[in-house]
Scaffold this motif. Structure first.
Motif, PDB file in Angstrom:
ATOM      1  N   PHE A   1       0.844  -1.202   0.000  1.00 18.11           N
ATOM      2  CA  PHE A   1       0.000   0.000   0.000  1.00 18.11           C
ATOM      3  C   PHE A   1       0.879   1.251   0.000  1.00 18.11           C
ATOM      4  O   PHE A   1       1.897   1.298   0.689  1.00 18.11           O
ATOM      5  CB  PHE A   1      -0.884   0.032   1.243  1.00 18.11           C
ATOM      6  CG  PHE A   1      -1.943  -1.038   1.286  1.00 18.11           C
ATOM      7  CD1 PHE A   1      -3.135  -0.886   0.602  1.00 18.11           C
ATOM      8  CD2 PHE A   1      -1.743  -2.201   2.025  1.00 18.11           C
ATOM      9  CE1 PHE A   1      -4.116  -1.863   0.637  1.00 18.11           C
ATOM     10  CE2 PHE A   1      -2.718  -3.189   2.073  1.00 18.11           C
ATOM     11  CZ  PHE A   1      -3.901  -3.013   1.373  1.00 18.11           C
ATOM     12  N   HIS A   2       0.483   2.247  -0.756  1.00 19.05           N
ATOM     13  CA  HIS A   2       1.173   3.541  -0.669  1.00 19.05           C
ATOM     14  C   HIS A   2       0.287   4.582   0.010  1.00 19.05           C
ATOM     15  O   HIS A   2       0.738   5.671   0.344  1.00 19.05           O
ATOM     16  CB  HIS A   2       1.605   4.037  -2.050  1.00 19.05           C
ATOM     17  CG  HIS A   2       0.486   4.490  -2.940  1.00 19.05           C
ATOM     18  ND1 HIS A   2      -0.051   5.760  -2.885  1.00 19.05           N
ATOM     19  CD2 HIS A   2      -0.196   3.836  -3.904  1.00 19.05           C
ATOM     20  CE1 HIS A   2      -1.019   5.861  -3.776  1.00 19.05           C
ATOM     21  NE2 HIS A   2      -1.128   4.712  -4.402  1.00 19.05           N
ATOM     22  N   SER A   3      -0.988   4.217   0.247  1.00 16.40           N
ATOM     23  CA  SER A   3      -1.928   5.122   0.908  1.00 16.40           C
ATOM     24  C   SER A   3      -2.930   4.308   1.715  1.00 16.40           C
ATOM     25  O   SER A   3      -3.369   3.238   1.273  1.00 16.40           O
ATOM     26  CB  SER A   3      -2.673   5.964  -0.133  1.00 16.40           C
ATOM     27  OG  SER A   3      -3.769   6.653   0.447  1.00 16.40           O
ATOM     28  N   LYS A   4      -3.289   4.806   2.888  1.00 16.09           N
ATOM     29  CA  LYS A   4      -4.281   4.113   3.717  1.00 16.09           C
ATOM     30  C   LYS A   4      -5.621   3.989   2.999  1.00 16.09           C
ATOM     31  O   LYS A   4      -6.338   3.009   3.168  1.00 16.09           O
ATOM     32  CB  LYS A   4      -4.465   4.853   5.050  1.00 16.09           C
ATOM     33  CG  LYS A   4      -3.263   4.827   5.945  1.00 16.09           C
ATOM     34  CD  LYS A   4      -3.579   5.338   7.345  1.00 16.09           C
ATOM     35  CE  LYS A   4      -3.838   6.820   7.386  1.00 16.09           C
ATOM     36  NZ  LYS A   4      -4.005   7.314   8.776  1.00 16.09           N
ATOM     37  N   SER A   5      -5.964   4.996   2.214  1.00 20.26           N
ATOM     38  CA  SER A   5      -7.276   5.017   1.565  1.00 20.26           C
ATOM     39  C   SER A   5      -7.455   3.903   0.534  1.00 20.26           C
ATOM     40  O   SER A   5      -8.574   3.630   0.096  1.00 20.26           O
ATOM     41  CB  SER A   5      -7.522   6.372   0.901  1.00 20.26           C
ATOM     42  OG  SER A   5      -6.569   6.618  -0.110  1.00 20.26           O
TER      43      SER A   5
ATOM     44  N   THR B   1     -16.168  -0.908   3.491  1.00 23.67           N
ATOM     45  CA  THR B   1     -16.968   0.321   3.486  1.00 23.67           C
ATOM     46  C   THR B   1     -16.209   1.498   4.101  1.00 23.67           C
ATOM     47  O   THR B   1     -15.224   1.320   4.819  1.00 23.67           O
ATOM     48  CB  THR B   1     -18.263   0.112   4.278  1.00 23.67           C
ATOM     49  OG1 THR B   1     -17.928  -0.153   5.658  1.00 23.67           O
ATOM     50  CG2 THR B   1     -19.067  -1.049   3.718  1.00 23.67           C
ATOM     51  N   GLU B   2     -16.718   2.689   3.833  1.00 24.16           N
ATOM     52  CA  GLU B   2     -16.144   3.891   4.449  1.00 24.16           C
ATOM     53  C   GLU B   2     -16.297   3.838   5.966  1.00 24.16           C
ATOM     54  O   GLU B   2     -15.434   4.317   6.697  1.00 24.16           O
ATOM     55  CB  GLU B   2     -16.820   5.143   3.896  1.00 24.16           C
ATOM     56  CG  GLU B   2     -16.454   5.444   2.448  1.00 24.16           C
ATOM     57  CD  GLU B   2     -17.004   6.773   1.983  1.00 24.16           C
ATOM     58  OE1 GLU B   2     -17.693   7.446   2.783  1.00 24.16           O
ATOM     59  OE2 GLU B   2     -16.739   7.152   0.826  1.00 24.16           O
ATOM     60  N   GLU B   3     -17.397   3.257   6.427  1.00 25.76           N
ATOM     61  CA  GLU B   3     -17.617   3.137   7.877  1.00 25.76           C
ATOM     62  C   GLU B   3     -16.509   2.321   8.526  1.00 25.76           C
ATOM     63  O   GLU B   3     -15.966   2.710   9.569  1.00 25.76           O
ATOM     64  CB  GLU B   3     -18.973   2.468   8.144  1.00 25.76           C
ATOM     65  CG  GLU B   3     -19.308   2.344   9.620  1.00 25.76           C
ATOM     66  CD  GLU B   3     -20.639   1.656   9.860  1.00 25.76           C
ATOM     67  OE1 GLU B   3     -21.031   1.543  11.034  1.00 25.76           O
ATOM     68  OE2 GLU B   3     -21.284   1.231   8.871  1.00 25.76           O
ATOM     69  N   LYS B   4     -16.132   1.203   7.903  1.00 23.56           N
ATOM     70  CA  LYS B   4     -15.035   0.389   8.432  1.00 23.56           C
ATOM     71  C   LYS B   4     -13.730   1.170   8.381  1.00 23.56           C
ATOM     72  O   LYS B   4     -12.924   1.115   9.314  1.00 23.56           O
ATOM     73  CB  LYS B   4     -14.893  -0.901   7.622  1.00 23.56           C
ATOM     74  CG  LYS B   4     -15.914  -1.980   7.952  1.00 23.56           C
ATOM     75  CD  LYS B   4     -15.580  -3.259   7.205  1.00 23.56           C
ATOM     76  CE  LYS B   4     -16.587  -4.342   7.547  1.00 23.56           C
ATOM     77  NZ  LYS B   4     -16.481  -4.758   8.961  1.00 23.56           N
ATOM     78  N   TYR B   5     -13.525   1.883   7.277  1.00 19.75           N
ATOM     79  CA  TYR B   5     -12.280   2.619   7.108  1.00 19.75           C
ATOM     80  C   TYR B   5     -12.096   3.668   8.204  1.00 19.75           C
ATOM     81  O   TYR B   5     -11.025   3.780   8.807  1.00 19.75           O
ATOM     82  CB  TYR B   5     -12.246   3.275   5.729  1.00 19.75           C
ATOM     83  CG  TYR B   5     -11.047   4.155   5.509  1.00 19.75           C
ATOM     84  CD1 TYR B   5      -9.788   3.607   5.304  1.00 19.75           C
ATOM     85  CD2 TYR B   5     -11.165   5.537   5.520  1.00 19.75           C
ATOM     86  CE1 TYR B   5      -8.672   4.402   5.118  1.00 19.75           C
ATOM     87  CE2 TYR B   5     -10.061   6.348   5.326  1.00 19.75           C
ATOM     88  CZ  TYR B   5      -8.823   5.778   5.117  1.00 19.75           C
ATOM     89  OH  TYR B   5      -7.719   6.582   4.939  1.00 19.75           O
TER      90      TYR B   5
END
Length: 201
Positions: free
Chosen positions: A107-111, A120-124
């Motif tokens: 990964f180069h970014s958490k997103s 989901t965004e909620e999990k993120y």
């Protein structure tokens, strides 16, 4: 609460006896023999573990303090158990994250977690403050790689990988990563996604 999930009163009593002693992960939850596999599969990706030791002894208090410490894990080095300790990340998502990490080359970014299937965004947002991304990702040299190597990356399709290799053969090589944008199959959005994983040297 357990009975509403489908357990009998006796089964719920057994689960509560275990949880009062402390259950700290889905691995431990699954060991409670009265929880059917079907119920475990239903709840495993939504479980959270916030354990409080009721003992008054200093040693237990110290142990409890160490258990509730919020550790920050590097997405590029975290193992399955570490990922499963994050809120809302069970057996299923820990496997998916590791599999996606391996395909990406890191990964180069958490997103990028939002690209994991069904993540989901909620999990993120639940885990964003508990994760980090460090170190270099695995890079593909576009001046020496094969089309097969390129198409293995999840951001590239066969046609795009083939285009990159053919342009290299026609031009004699790339001097800048941005040179691949000459391909009609690689727009700016795709270029920004794949750029961290490419090198010309």
């Amino acid at each position: 609460d357990w009975m509403r999930l489908g357990l009998s009163e006796k089964q719920s009593d057994v689960v509560l006896r275990f949880t009062e002693k402390g259950v700290h992960s889905n691995v431990e939850l699954k060991k409670i023999f009265v929880i059917p596999d079907a119920l475990f599969e239903l709840i495993k990706d939504s479980t959270e573990y916030k354990w409080t030791d009721k003992s008054n002894s200093a040693s237990h208090k110290l142990d409890n303090k160490s258990r509730v410490t919020k550790e920050i894990y590097d997405l590029n080095t975290a193992d399955k158990d570490q990922l499963m300790s994050l809120p809302g990340i069970g057996d299923y998502f820990s496997d998916k994250i590791i599999a996606f990490r391996d395909k990406l080359g890191g990964f180069h970014s958490k997103s990028q977690l939002l690209e994991v299937w069904n993540f989901t965004e909620e999990k993120y947002f639940k885990i964003e403050s508990l994760i980090k991304v460090e170190g270099e990702v695995k890079k593909i040299n576009i001046n020496t790689c094969s089309m097969e190597e390129l198409k293995q990356h999840p951001y590239l399709r066969y046609a795009q990988a083939n285009s990159i290799v053919k342009m290299r053969m026609q031009s004699g090589g790339y001097t800048e990563i941005s040179d691949i944008k000459r391909s009609k199959l690689i727009d700016q959005e795709l270029f920004e996604k794949i750029k961290p994983y490419l090198t010309t040297k």
